[in-house]
Scaffold this active site. Structure first.
Site, PDB file in Angstrom:
ATOM      1  CG  ASP A 167      -5.799  -6.756  13.863  1.00 26.26           C
ATOM      2  OD1 ASP A 167      -4.972  -6.124  14.543  1.00 26.26           O
ATOM      3  OD2 ASP A 167      -6.756  -6.211  13.293  1.00 26.26           O
ATOM      4  CB  ILE A 168       0.202  -6.699  14.217  1.00 24.96           C
ATOM      5  CG1 ILE A 168       0.669  -7.499  13.000  1.00 24.96           C
ATOM      6  CG2 ILE A 168       1.351  -6.426  15.175  1.00 24.96           C
ATOM      7  CD1 ILE A 168       1.497  -6.712  12.008  1.00 24.96           C
ATOM      8  CG  ASN A 180      -0.194  -0.133   2.504  1.00 24.38           C
ATOM      9  OD1 ASN A 180       0.595   0.741   2.837  1.00 24.38           O
ATOM     10  ND2 ASN A 180      -0.395  -1.222   3.223  1.00 24.38           N
TER      11      ASN A 180
HETATM   12  O1  PMT Z   1       3.185   5.947   6.585  1.00 22.23           O
HETATM   13  P1  PMT Z   1       2.649   7.272   6.106  1.00 22.23           P
HETATM   14  O2  PMT Z   1       2.844   7.478   4.624  1.00 22.23           O
HETATM   15  O3  PMT Z   1       3.165   8.413   6.930  1.00 22.23           O
HETATM   16  O4  PMT Z   1       1.058   7.254   6.303  1.00 22.23           O
HETATM   17  C1  PMT Z   1       0.512   7.242   7.605  1.00 22.23           C
HETATM   18  C2  PMT Z   1      -0.710   6.322   7.701  1.00 22.23           C
HETATM   19  C3  PMT Z   1      -1.826   6.870   6.843  1.00 22.23           C
HETATM   20  C4  PMT Z   1      -0.338   4.896   7.242  1.00 22.23           C
HETATM   21  C5  PMT Z   1      -1.111   6.289   9.221  1.00 22.23           C
HETATM   22  O5  PMT Z   1      -1.447   7.587   9.650  1.00 22.23           O
HETATM   23  C6  PMT Z   1      -2.268   5.344   9.464  1.00 22.23           C
HETATM   24  O6  PMT Z   1      -3.431   5.675   9.301  1.00 22.23           O
HETATM   25  N1  PMT Z   1      -1.956   4.095   9.899  1.00 22.23           N
HETATM   26  C7  PMT Z   1      -2.938   3.014  10.075  1.00 22.23           C
HETATM   27  C8  PMT Z   1      -3.183   2.348   8.766  1.00 22.23           C
HETATM   28  C9  PMT Z   1      -4.163   1.177   8.867  1.00 22.23           C
HETATM   29  O7  PMT Z   1      -3.810   0.105   8.454  1.00 22.23           O
HETATM   30  O8  PMT Z   1      -5.301   1.428   9.424  1.00 22.23           O
HETATM   31  P2  PMT Z   1      -6.497   0.328   9.634  1.00 22.23           P
HETATM   32  O9  PMT Z   1      -7.653   1.140   9.977  1.00 22.23           O
HETATM   33  O10 PMT Z   1      -6.559  -0.583   8.476  1.00 22.23           O
HETATM   34  O11 PMT Z   1      -6.010  -0.531  10.881  1.00 22.23           O
HETATM   35  C10 PMT Z   1      -6.356  -0.193  12.218  1.00 22.23           C
HETATM   36  C11 PMT Z   1      -5.198  -0.459  13.149  1.00 22.23           C
HETATM   37  O12 PMT Z   1      -4.920  -1.874  13.189  1.00 22.23           O
HETATM   38  C12 PMT Z   1      -3.892   0.198  12.766  1.00 22.23           C
HETATM   39  O13 PMT Z   1      -3.285   0.613  13.951  1.00 22.23           O
HETATM   40  C13 PMT Z   1      -3.080  -0.911  12.106  1.00 22.23           C
HETATM   41  O14 PMT Z   1      -1.680  -0.723  12.308  1.00 22.23           O
HETATM   42  C14 PMT Z   1      -3.580  -2.135  12.857  1.00 22.23           C
HETATM   43  N2  PMT Z   1      -3.568  -3.378  12.058  1.00 22.23           N
HETATM   44  C15 PMT Z   1      -4.391  -3.520  10.986  1.00 22.23           C
HETATM   45  C16 PMT Z   1      -4.427  -4.718  10.298  1.00 22.23           C
HETATM   46  C17 PMT Z   1      -3.590  -5.773  10.714  1.00 22.23           C
HETATM   47  N3  PMT Z   1      -3.580  -6.930  10.062  1.00 22.23           N
HETATM   48  N4  PMT Z   1      -2.772  -5.595  11.766  1.00 22.23           N
HETATM   49  C18 PMT Z   1      -2.751  -4.423  12.442  1.00 22.23           C
HETATM   50  O15 PMT Z   1      -1.997  -4.282  13.405  1.00 22.23           O
END
Ligand code: PMT
Length: 416
Positions: free
Chosen positions: A321-322, A223
Site C-alpha cells: 500500500d503506497i 483498471n
Molecule cells: O484516473 P481517472 O480516470 O481520472 O479516475 C480518477 C479515480 C477514480 C482513479 C480517482 O478519483 C480515485 O478515486 N483514485 C483512488 C483510486 C483507489 O485506488 O482508491 P482505493 O479506495 O482503492 O485506495 C485508497 C487510497 O489508497 C488511494 O489514495 C490509493 O491511491 C491508495 N492506494 C491503494 C492501494 C495501494 N496498494 N496503494 C495505494 O497507495
C-alpha cells in the site's frame, strides 16, 4: 446522526473557454501553433480573425486546427443565427489577442466597435490578454505606447513583445513571443485569476493513473483509471505555486502539464519506489490519486502463456500500500488520499482516513458512470483528520479541473 456537509459547487471562475483573436501581422502564423497548444493544454478554443489577419493566414487553417468555425464578421446573418457577437462575448472565459496590431491597439483603446473583435471586447466580461506585435519603430511610437498604457489602465493584461531580428529585417522590440511562451503566459494568468497561491514554495508529489501488473509479456492486470484526476491536480498544485512531481502509472497517455516533473512507472512496486525517492528528495504534500492494483501475480510468466488449458488460475499476492507506507514513514508530511467506493462511501472513506494515517481524504462514488474513472467530471466528499476540526465538504459534480482547484484550496486552508 448524519454529518453536516459544507457543499461547494463553484470556485473562482475556471478558465476553460478561450477566444484567440488574430489581427493583421506577419506573426499571425504563430497563432496557429498557439491555437494547437491551447487545445492540447485543455482549453476550448474559438478563433476571431480580423480582415487584416486573413491577409496573412486563412480561416480554414484555424478551423481545421480548432475544429470550430472561425468568426470573422460582425454583421453576418449566418453567424448571428449561430453564435452571434454577444453570445461569443458571453461564451469566453478569456480573450487572447495575438498578435495585436498597432491598429487594433488604437481601436481598442478608443473603445471602437466597428468590427467583430472590438465589439466582442466591449461586450465581454472576460479578462482580455493582448500580445502586441509590430515593427520596432512602430512599437516605440508614443501613440502606440499611450494606447498600450490606456489598455493596461483599463485592465487589459499586456504581454510584452520580444526583441530581436524582425521579419522586416529591423532589430528591436516588437516581435510576438514564441507560441510556447504565450501559452505559459496564458497559464500563469489563469493561475493568478483562479487559484489562490496557497502552495507557494511547497513540494508536492502526486500519484496518478492505474498500475499495470504483468501476467506475461503481453497480458496484464489493471483498471479503468486514465490519470485525468491526478493530472488535473498536478496542474492545480502548479497553479497554486507548488513544485510538482507527478508519478504516472500504467500507460497514461495524457500530456504532461507544463513545468511538472513527470515520472512514468508501470507496476505498484515501481510506483512505490518512485514515490519513496520523490518524497526522500523533499516533499511537503503527498497526494495519492492513483488506482493501484491491490494484487499482482506472484511470478509473471517470462514467455507468453499458451492457451493449452480450458481453465487457468492466477496466483496473486498483495501489492504494497503506497499511500499507507509513505504516510506512516513520514508522519509530519501532509498526506491526502483518495477513495474509490461503490457503496457506504462515507464509512469506508473515514476508515481509510484513519487506517492510512491521512490528513485528508477525497472520495468518489465509482459506481456512477457519469463521474470517477475516465470521465472529465467528478463529484467528491472530502473528510479531514480530527485534529483539524473541519467539517466534511461536498464537492458537487463539476469538471475534474474544478474539483482539483477546490481540493488545492482545501489543502491550502488546512495547511495555512
Ligand atoms: O484516473 P481517472 O480516470 O481520472 O479516475 C480518477 C479515480 C477514480 C482513479 C480517482 O478519483 C480515485 O478515486 N483514485 C483512488 C483510486 C483507489 O485506488 O482508491 P482505493 O479506495 O482503492 O485506495 C485508497 C487510497 O489508497 C488511494 O489514495 C490509493 O491511491 C491508495 N492506494 C491503494 C492501494 C495501494 N496498494 N496503494 C495505494 O497507495
Amino acid at each position: 446522526m448524519s454529518p453536516i456537509f459544507t457543499p461547494v459547487t463553484s470556485v473562482a471562475p475556471n478558465i476553460t473557454k478561450v477566444i484567440l483573436a488574430i489581427t493583421g501581422g506577419i506573426a499571425a502564423y504563430k497563432s496557429a501553433i498557439l491555437a494547437r497548444l491551447l487545445i492540447k493544454s485543455g482549453f476550448e478554443v474559438r478563433v476571431i480573425m480580423t480582415a487584416g489577419a486573413q491577409q496573412f493566414i486563412t480561416p480554414l487553417t484555424l478551423q481545421a486546427l480548432t475544429g470550430n468555425e472561425v468568426h470573422t464578421e460582425l454583421l453576418d446573418t449566418k453567424a448571428e443565427a449561430g453564435m452571434g457577437h454577444i453570445e461569443l462575448a458571453k461564451w469566453a472565459d478569456l480573450i487572447v489577442i495575438a498578435p495585436a496590431s498597432a491598429n487594433t491597439l488604437a481601436r481598442l483603446a478608443m473603445g471602437m466597435a466597428d468590427d467583430l473583435l472590438t465589439t466582442v471586447c466591449l461586450a465581454t466580461a472576460a479578462p482580455v490578454m493582448v500580445a502586441p506585435a509590430m515593427n520596432q519603430q512602430m512599437w516605440a511610437h508614443p501613440a502606440v505606447q499611450l494606447n498600450v498604457q490606456t489598455l493596461s489602465d483599463m485592465g487589459y493584461e499586456i504581454i510584452e513583445p520580444d526583441s530581436g531580428v524582425q521579419a522586416c529585417g529591423d532589430v528591436g522590440s516588437g516581435r510576438l513571443p514564441e507560441p510556447d511562451i504565450l501559452l505559459r503566459q496564458v497559464i500563469n494568468f489563469k493561475a493568478r485569476l483562479t487559484v489562490a497561491q496557497c502552495l507557494t514554495g511547497k513540494k508536492v508529489t502526486i500519484t496518478a493513473g492505474p498500475t499495470v501488473e504483468a501476467i506475461d509479456p503481453v497480458r496484464f492486470l489493471s483498471n479503468h483509471s486514465t490519470g485525468k484526476m491526478g493530472f488535473a491536480l498536478a496542474r492545480a498544485c502548479r497553479d497554486a505555486g507548488a513544485e510538482v512531481t507527478l508519478i504516472a502509472g500504467g500507460k497514461v497517455s495524457l500530456m504532461t502539464p507544463l513545468e511538472v516533473k513527470r515520472i512514468d512507472v508501470l507496476s505498484a512496486n515501481d510506483m512505490l519506489q518512485a514515490a519513496t525517492r520523490s518524497v526522500e528528495a523533499g516533499c511537503d504534500i503527498f497526494i495519492a490519486t492513483a488506482a493501484v492494483a491491490d494484487y499482482r501475480t506472484r511470478d509473471a510468466a517470462p514467455q507468453k502463456i499458451k492457451k493449452t488449458q480450458d481453465e487457468m488460475t492466477l496466483d496473486l499476492v498483495k501489492n504494497p500500500d503506497i499511500l499507507a507506507t509513505i504516510s506512516h514513514s513520514y508522519p509530519d508530511m501532509f498526506v491526502v488520499g483518495f477513495a474509490a467506493e461503490t457503496q457506504d462511501v462515507e464509512k469506508y472513506a473515514r476508515g481509510k482516513l484513519e487506517s492510512k494515517n491521512l490528513d485528508m481524504i477525497a472520495c468518489n462514488d465509482v459506481s456512477r458512470k457519469d463521474i470517477g474513472f475516465a470521465s472529465d467530471e467528478n463529484a467528491m466528499l472530502v473528510f479531514f483528520a480530527n485534529q483539524y476540526q473541519k467539517p466534511p465538504v461536498e464537492l458537487e459534480k463539476m469538471s475534474k479541473a474544478n474539483i482539483a482547484e477546490h481540493l488545492v484550496n482545501l489543502i491550502g486552508s488546512v495547511l495555512n
